[in-house]
Design an enzyme around this catalytic site. Structure first.
Site, PDB file in Angstrom:
ATOM      1  N   HIS A   1       1.234   3.966   2.035  1.00  0.00           N
ATOM      2  CA  HIS A   1       1.905   4.797   3.265  1.00  0.00           C
ATOM      3  C   HIS A   1       3.311   4.545   2.882  1.00  0.00           C
ATOM      4  CE1 HIS A   1      -1.936   4.349   5.848  1.00  0.00           C
ATOM      5  NE2 HIS A   1      -1.902   5.289   5.162  1.00  0.00           N
TER       6      HIS A   1
ATOM      7  N   HIS B   1      -7.188  -1.791   5.902  1.00  0.00           N
ATOM      8  CA  HIS B   1      -6.359  -0.698   6.262  1.00  0.00           C
ATOM      9  C   HIS B   1      -7.029   0.668   5.805  1.00  0.00           C
ATOM     10  CE1 HIS B   1      -2.808   1.067   8.310  1.00  0.00           C
ATOM     11  NE2 HIS B   1      -2.492   1.299   7.285  1.00  0.00           N
TER      12      HIS B   1
ATOM     13  N   HIS C   1       0.776  -1.102   0.171  1.00  0.00           N
ATOM     14  CA  HIS C   1       0.006  -0.072   0.159  1.00  0.00           C
ATOM     15  C   HIS C   1       0.949   1.272   0.074  1.00  0.00           C
ATOM     16  CE1 HIS C   1       1.001  -0.246   4.283  1.00  0.00           C
ATOM     17  NE2 HIS C   1       0.507   0.650   4.477  1.00  0.00           N
TER      18      HIS C   1
ATOM     19  N   HIS D   1       6.819  -4.890  12.075  1.00  0.00           N
ATOM     20  CA  HIS D   1       5.969  -3.556  12.131  1.00  0.00           C
ATOM     21  C   HIS D   1       5.690  -2.946  13.234  1.00  0.00           C
ATOM     22  CE1 HIS D   1       2.843  -0.575  10.513  1.00  0.00           C
ATOM     23  NE2 HIS D   1       3.626  -0.638   9.289  1.00  0.00           N
TER      24      HIS D   1
ATOM     25  N   ASP E   1      -0.414  -3.508   6.181  1.00  0.00           N
ATOM     26  CA  ASP E   1      -0.904  -3.247   7.354  1.00  0.00           C
ATOM     27  C   ASP E   1      -2.183  -3.656   7.263  1.00  0.00           C
ATOM     28  OD1 ASP E   1       1.552  -2.027   7.199  1.00  0.00           O
ATOM     29  OD2 ASP E   1       0.827   0.022   7.774  1.00  0.00           O
TER      30      ASP E   1
ATOM     31  N   ASP F   1       5.902   4.509   4.579  1.00  0.00           N
ATOM     32  CA  ASP F   1       7.306   3.554   5.261  1.00  0.00           C
ATOM     33  C   ASP F   1       6.875   2.278   4.467  1.00  0.00           C
ATOM     34  OD1 ASP F   1       4.188   3.341   6.302  1.00  0.00           O
ATOM     35  OD2 ASP F   1       4.959   2.315   8.051  1.00  0.00           O
ATOM     36  N   HIS F   2       6.176   2.154   3.518  1.00  0.00           N
ATOM     37  CA  HIS F   2       6.151   0.890   2.663  1.00  0.00           C
ATOM     38  C   HIS F   2       6.660   1.241   1.362  1.00  0.00           C
ATOM     39  CE1 HIS F   2       3.854  -1.483   5.603  1.00  0.00           C
ATOM     40  NE2 HIS F   2       3.735  -0.225   5.996  1.00  0.00           N
TER      41      HIS F   2
END
Lengths: 306, 306
Positions: free
Chosen positions: B67, B145, B65, B273, B215, B69-70
């Site tokens: 976000h 999510h 996805h 995570h 997530d 941090d990914h």
């Protein structure tokens, strides 16, 4: 009282791609507790943490150009500032298209930053003031790279003259007049006596300056902007063995950067943005110091106090 | 002969922001020398170098996805692949808007990658095959999510049956028939004798599988996709002390992930995570293992062989 802080922290000194030893370009400059982040390569936030820099204190970020090794760390840094609940505004001085990148990133991640960002788009022609407060000025000037790129000049504003208290004892003097004297004026006191500035004040410490030049081909046109700086950071992507490649890719060699430092009358030269082909940084010193004596090597985590 | 490689390397296990101990989400999976990069948080290329992974071997990248941090490490990784002169194509399986981000980045930096990128946009409804070759299949399935997010299931294809050479000695047999036997068929040999498969072959090792879930809020709908996996990576952003916060932010606790692993009949659970608030990872094990015994902690650099 000691001088106010003027300190540079190198966060990354690699060109193009990080190596196992070096992150990509980023430096944190602290002048009188103003924190300026200069370029923001991937992992800059990780380096800020590693070297215990309080990154929420950064209020101004300067991005020289939009090659990834100079800004790929910005989305993550802004995201972390946001996640930590930052409120104060942040100003980003950069080429205009960087805003488009950040806008699309925030849109797809449905992020609305917790703090306001002011975008100050740089223009890579001329000498332009980007920032000014009571202590510091920051200017941009053109570098010559494959895409639009600017250098940055950070300088303290001239300090006030120092009062020679012994000399001033001879005169009756008002508080307002002391202020005028500190700012270099002559004054006439309430007894009608002309007090000449140079008789009762002494020179302040000279104001200090730092110039940041990355990335650029060897270009003597920058001399006018960097003359007499205390510290010149100039990229040295290559050694002279790759002088042709340096020119072809709009980069500079260690010997060329040393020439510029010498001819600009800089006090010190900081080298960096090394090509990954070089593992022995001593070679940069060996090439540069015969041309200009006061050379330093940027390495990740290096601190330089001016 | 030993089994073929099925190995996971954790490159980052932090949620949201990197910490001094943990990079953000990224994992490298090697199945029979196919290298799959799963999520690509900031600094993934730095971690790949640190752990001596040959990142030019990666031919497929999966982004769960958008976000940051990914995926904030993706631009730098692609840039480094390009700078190192990569030629082979790369397939990126991801939500569609990631292509827009990469397009605008490449445009402003005037970069044209040295290798072709195939974009395979994920759909977070249903169970969809993303990749298949003679050894491996990869499927996506929906997670729940705050923004569109998919999990990934990696599984070996069923292995060929093993020939029992002793049993086969009794018959005359052609090369073509051996191939048929390995694939589970009965055959009739040139002497007209029916050779039953189960008489001359033995079961192969069961094919192995790995599911990646980050997530997501605690969601029992994923059980149908992850049933019986050898290794389940499931995010554990929080402990039960923050169960409300987990639900509010569409994340999962260690106890909840353990329940899912247990009820899916997974062989092992890999947790990760982690919220930066937790410094003692042992607490995740302490919470999860009473529910499901075979729990592992993701830590940067951890390797798990299945």
């Amino acid at each position: 009282m000691g001088r106010q802080t003027f300190e540079l922290l190198v966060l990354g000194c690699a060109s193009a791609s990080p190596t196992s030893e070096r992150y990509t370009s980023s430096q944190l400059l602290n002048i009188c507790e103003r924190y300026f982040l200069i370029d923001c390569g991937e992992g800059a936030q990780i380096q800020l943490r590693r070297y215990k820099a309080r990154f929420q204190s950064i209020d101004n970020i300067f991005i020289s150009h939009l090659h990834g090794d100079h800004f790929f760390g910005l989305p993550g840094l802004l995201s972390s500032m946001h996640l930590l609940g930052r409120q104060p505004g942040l100003t980003i001085h950069c080429p205009a298209p960087l805003k488009d990148i950040m806008d699309v990133m925030n849109k797809v991640s449905e992020t609305r930053l917790s703090f306001p960002v002011t975008w100050n788009f740089t223009d890579n022609t001329g000498f332009n003031k980007l920032f000014e407060d009571d202590k510091v000025e920051v200017w941009s000037f053109p570098l010559s790279h494959r895409i639009a790129c600017t250098g940055f000049l950070f300088r303290e504003k001239p300090l006030q003259r120092k009062i020679n208290k012994e000399a001033l004892k001879r005169y009756r003097i008002s508080f307002a007049d002391i202020h005028l004297l500190k700012n270099g004026h002559d004054v006439t006191n309430e007894d009608g006596i002309l007090i000449r500035n140079k008789e009762v004040t002494i020179d302040p410490a000279p104001s200090r300056s730092f110039a940041y030049c990355s990335d650029t081909i060897y270009n003597r046109n920058i001399l006018e902007y960097i003359r007499g700086v205390d510290l010149l950071y100039h990229e040295t992507t290559f050694l002279q063995d790759q002088a042709q490649r340096a020119a072809a890719t709009f980069h500079t060699t260690a010997a060329q950067a040393a020439e510029l430092a010498r001819d600009a009358g800089a006090k010190q030269l900081l080298m960096g943005h090394y090509s990954a082909r070089y593992t022995r940084l001593q070679d940069f010193l060996d090439e540069a110091t015969p041309v200009f004596e006061n050379c330093l090597l940027a390495t990740d985590g290096k601190k330089i106090t001016i």
